[in-house]
Design an enzyme around this catalytic site. Structure first.
Site, PDB file in Angstrom:
ATOM      1  N   ARG A  76       0.834  -1.210   0.000  1.00  0.00           N
ATOM      2  CA  ARG A  76       0.000   0.000   0.000  1.00  0.00           C
ATOM      3  C   ARG A  76       0.864   1.253   0.000  1.00  0.00           C
ATOM      4  O   ARG A  76       0.560   2.237  -0.677  1.00  0.00           O
ATOM      5  CB  ARG A  76      -0.923  -0.001   1.222  1.00  0.00           C
ATOM      6  CG  ARG A  76      -2.108  -0.921   1.044  1.00  0.00           C
ATOM      7  CD  ARG A  76      -2.981  -0.941   2.275  1.00  0.00           C
ATOM      8  NE  ARG A  76      -3.509   0.363   2.639  1.00  0.00           N
ATOM      9  CZ  ARG A  76      -4.104   0.635   3.805  1.00  0.00           C
ATOM     10  NH1 ARG A  76      -4.251  -0.322   4.709  1.00  0.00           N
ATOM     11  NH2 ARG A  76      -4.565   1.833   4.063  1.00  0.00           N
ATOM     12  N   GLN A 108      -9.380   9.979   8.167  1.00  0.00           N
ATOM     13  CA  GLN A 108      -9.171   8.529   8.349  1.00  0.00           C
ATOM     14  C   GLN A 108      -8.073   8.036   7.422  1.00  0.00           C
ATOM     15  O   GLN A 108      -7.723   6.862   7.447  1.00  0.00           O
ATOM     16  CB  GLN A 108     -10.461   7.781   8.024  1.00  0.00           C
ATOM     17  CG  GLN A 108     -11.623   8.131   8.921  1.00  0.00           C
ATOM     18  CD  GLN A 108     -12.924   7.555   8.379  1.00  0.00           C
ATOM     19  OE1 GLN A 108     -13.239   6.382   8.565  1.00  0.00           O
ATOM     20  NE2 GLN A 108     -13.689   8.376   7.688  1.00  0.00           N
ATOM     21  N   VAL A 110      -4.489   7.368   5.701  1.00  0.00           N
ATOM     22  CA  VAL A 110      -3.108   7.177   6.167  1.00  0.00           C
ATOM     23  C   VAL A 110      -2.129   7.370   5.001  1.00  0.00           C
ATOM     24  O   VAL A 110      -0.968   6.995   5.103  1.00  0.00           O
ATOM     25  CB  VAL A 110      -2.939   5.756   6.769  1.00  0.00           C
ATOM     26  CG1 VAL A 110      -3.780   5.591   8.031  1.00  0.00           C
ATOM     27  CG2 VAL A 110      -3.293   4.652   5.765  1.00  0.00           C
ATOM     28  N   ASP A 111      -2.617   7.953   3.898  1.00  0.00           N
ATOM     29  CA  ASP A 111      -1.842   7.949   2.666  1.00  0.00           C
ATOM     30  C   ASP A 111      -0.867   9.109   2.501  1.00  0.00           C
ATOM     31  O   ASP A 111      -0.130   9.171   1.518  1.00  0.00           O
ATOM     32  CB  ASP A 111      -2.791   7.897   1.452  1.00  0.00           C
ATOM     33  CG  ASP A 111      -3.816   9.036   1.459  1.00  0.00           C
ATOM     34  OD1 ASP A 111      -3.520  10.125   1.980  1.00  0.00           O
ATOM     35  OD2 ASP A 111      -4.931   8.829   0.921  1.00  0.00           O
ATOM     36  N   HIS A 128      -6.798   7.372  12.153  1.00  0.00           N
ATOM     37  CA  HIS A 128      -6.458   5.964  11.878  1.00  0.00           C
ATOM     38  C   HIS A 128      -4.962   5.764  11.708  1.00  0.00           C
ATOM     39  O   HIS A 128      -4.526   4.727  11.210  1.00  0.00           O
ATOM     40  CB  HIS A 128      -7.209   5.459  10.640  1.00  0.00           C
ATOM     41  CG  HIS A 128      -8.683   5.273  10.908  1.00  0.00           C
ATOM     42  ND1 HIS A 128      -9.615   5.044   9.927  1.00  0.00           N
ATOM     43  CD2 HIS A 128      -9.384   5.283  12.081  1.00  0.00           C
ATOM     44  CE1 HIS A 128     -10.820   4.918  10.472  1.00  0.00           C
ATOM     45  NE2 HIS A 128     -10.705   5.073  11.775  1.00  0.00           N
ATOM     46  N   CYS A 172      12.114  -1.837  16.365  1.00  0.00           N
ATOM     47  CA  CYS A 172      12.077  -0.653  17.213  1.00  0.00           C
ATOM     48  C   CYS A 172      13.511  -0.210  17.494  1.00  0.00           C
ATOM     49  O   CYS A 172      14.301  -1.001  18.043  1.00  0.00           O
ATOM     50  CB  CYS A 172      11.347  -0.985  18.512  1.00  0.00           C
ATOM     51  SG  CYS A 172      11.482   0.331  19.733  1.00  0.00           S
ATOM     52  N   GLY A 214     -16.397  11.636   1.515  1.00  0.00           N
ATOM     53  CA  GLY A 214     -15.788  10.414   0.984  1.00  0.00           C
ATOM     54  C   GLY A 214     -15.586   9.299   1.980  1.00  0.00           C
ATOM     55  O   GLY A 214     -14.565   8.631   1.939  1.00  0.00           O
ATOM     56  N   ASN A 240     -20.593  12.976  -1.124  1.00  0.00           N
ATOM     57  CA  ASN A 240     -20.283  11.610  -1.560  1.00  0.00           C
ATOM     58  C   ASN A 240     -21.103  11.343  -2.825  1.00  0.00           C
ATOM     59  O   ASN A 240     -22.281  11.683  -2.870  1.00  0.00           O
ATOM     60  CB  ASN A 240     -20.694  10.627  -0.444  1.00  0.00           C
ATOM     61  CG  ASN A 240     -20.052   9.267  -0.578  1.00  0.00           C
ATOM     62  OD1 ASN A 240     -20.044   8.669  -1.646  1.00  0.00           O
ATOM     63  ND2 ASN A 240     -19.517   8.761   0.533  1.00  0.00           N
TER      64      ASN A 240
END
Ligand code: OAD
Length: 278
Positions: A76, A108, A110-111, A128, A172, A214, A240
């Site tokens: 992604r 929302q 995450v892009d 998100h 980490c 959206g 929408n």
């Protein structure tokens, strides 16, 4: 596109003092070529190569097969990396500049496209998570770390395998445990420290005019945000092209509206209205 009745309500709210907020979902980025989650070819519909979507987006799956989860998220990321903001993202930045302190953007997505468009981090609430970052899967601290460029910048398909060298970078930096993508999974809860839960619920109460853009309304927090705004006599406008949970819900509310159209077309029109009536 925008009825006279709705235009009057928007003008009335623009003249007030309360916040004007935007709650956005994957549909905002659809015009940038990023698939939505539940549409045709959506991420959750097609899933990863070997797993159903509800399995791959969980902590439980990460705990048994971190490789597969990372491979799917890195696929992604590879798709998002080359995408560019569209007219909807740019309109949001224009409204941020017009509204100043009255503006809030609850996303929302995450892009990373809000950042590419120039959104200000101070009024952007990523409920998100943010796929530019990873964090310790064992929670040794709440620190976020950029996903190393050596891993994030590779071209990938759904079937690209992680190499051993890449895997060694996805740890980490503090304790050496496996790192995980900084996103909310299906078997996890919203919280304040990672996802700004309390901030956005408060903002929703302070909002006089909320645009929902959206999103299908499939997740809990967006529903609670809309309820909080409506409960304080704010008006809520769904943008929408398709009917969805919010357009249905708002159709029975005196303070609810639906503009049936694409965000890349409707949001620039909202900018014009603001320029004229603020
Ligand atoms: P969905 O895929 O559920 O919904 C996308 C919405 O965008 C649909 O209602 C479409 O009709 C609409 N849409 C498509 N093209 C559009 C356009 N050009 N302009 C405006 N709207 C358009 O995606 P989300 O609602 O964002 O969570 O999904 C919510 C969350 O569910 C995601 O953030 C993700 C997923 O599980 C996590 O990963 C935690």
């Amino acid at each position: 596109m925008i009825s006279d009745a709705l235009l009057e309500r928007i003008k009335e709210k623009l003249k007030g003092q309360r916040k004007i907020s935007f709650l956005v979902g994957a549909g905002l980025s659809a015009e940038s070529g990023i698939p939505t989650f539940r549409g045709k070819d959506g991420f959750w519909v097609s899933g990863s190569k070997n797993y159903q979507p509800e399995e791959i987006g969980t902590k439980a799956m990460f705990d048994v097969n971190a490789h597969a989860v990372w491979e799917w998220f890195l696929f992604r990321i590879s798709m998002m990396r080359d995408s560019q903001p569209n007219a909807g993202h740019r309109a949001l930045v224009e409204m941020q500049d017009l509204l100043g302190d009255r503006y809030a953007l609850i996303s929302q997505n995450v892009d990373g496209l809000h950042f590419k468009a120039g959104s200000d981090e101070n009024c952007l609430f990523l409920i998100h998570g943010d796929l530019r970052y990873m964090r310790c899967s064992e929670e040794c601290s709440k620190q976020l770390y950029p996903i190393p460029a050596e891993v994030a910048d590779q071209e990938r398909t759904r079937s690209t395998k992680l190499t051993f060298e890449e895997l060694q970078l996805l740890v980490c930096p503090k304790c050496g445990e496996m790192a995980r993508p900084h996103v909310l999974w299906f078997d996890e809860y919203y919280n304040q420290s990672y996802y700004r839960l309390h901030d956005v619920l408060r903002i929703a109460k302070e909002t006089g005019l909320l645009f929902v853009v959206g999103t299908s309304g499939a997740t809990n927090l967006p529903r609670a945000i809309v309820n909080n705004t409506l409960a304080r006599q704010g008006i809520v406008v769904d943008i929408n092209p398709n009917s969805n949970y919010f357009s249905e819900k708002l159709s029975s509310k005196k303070n609810g509206f639906w503009i049936q159209g694409k965000s890349g077309v409707v949001l620039p029109r909202v900018v014009e209205i603001m320029k004229e009536h603020l």
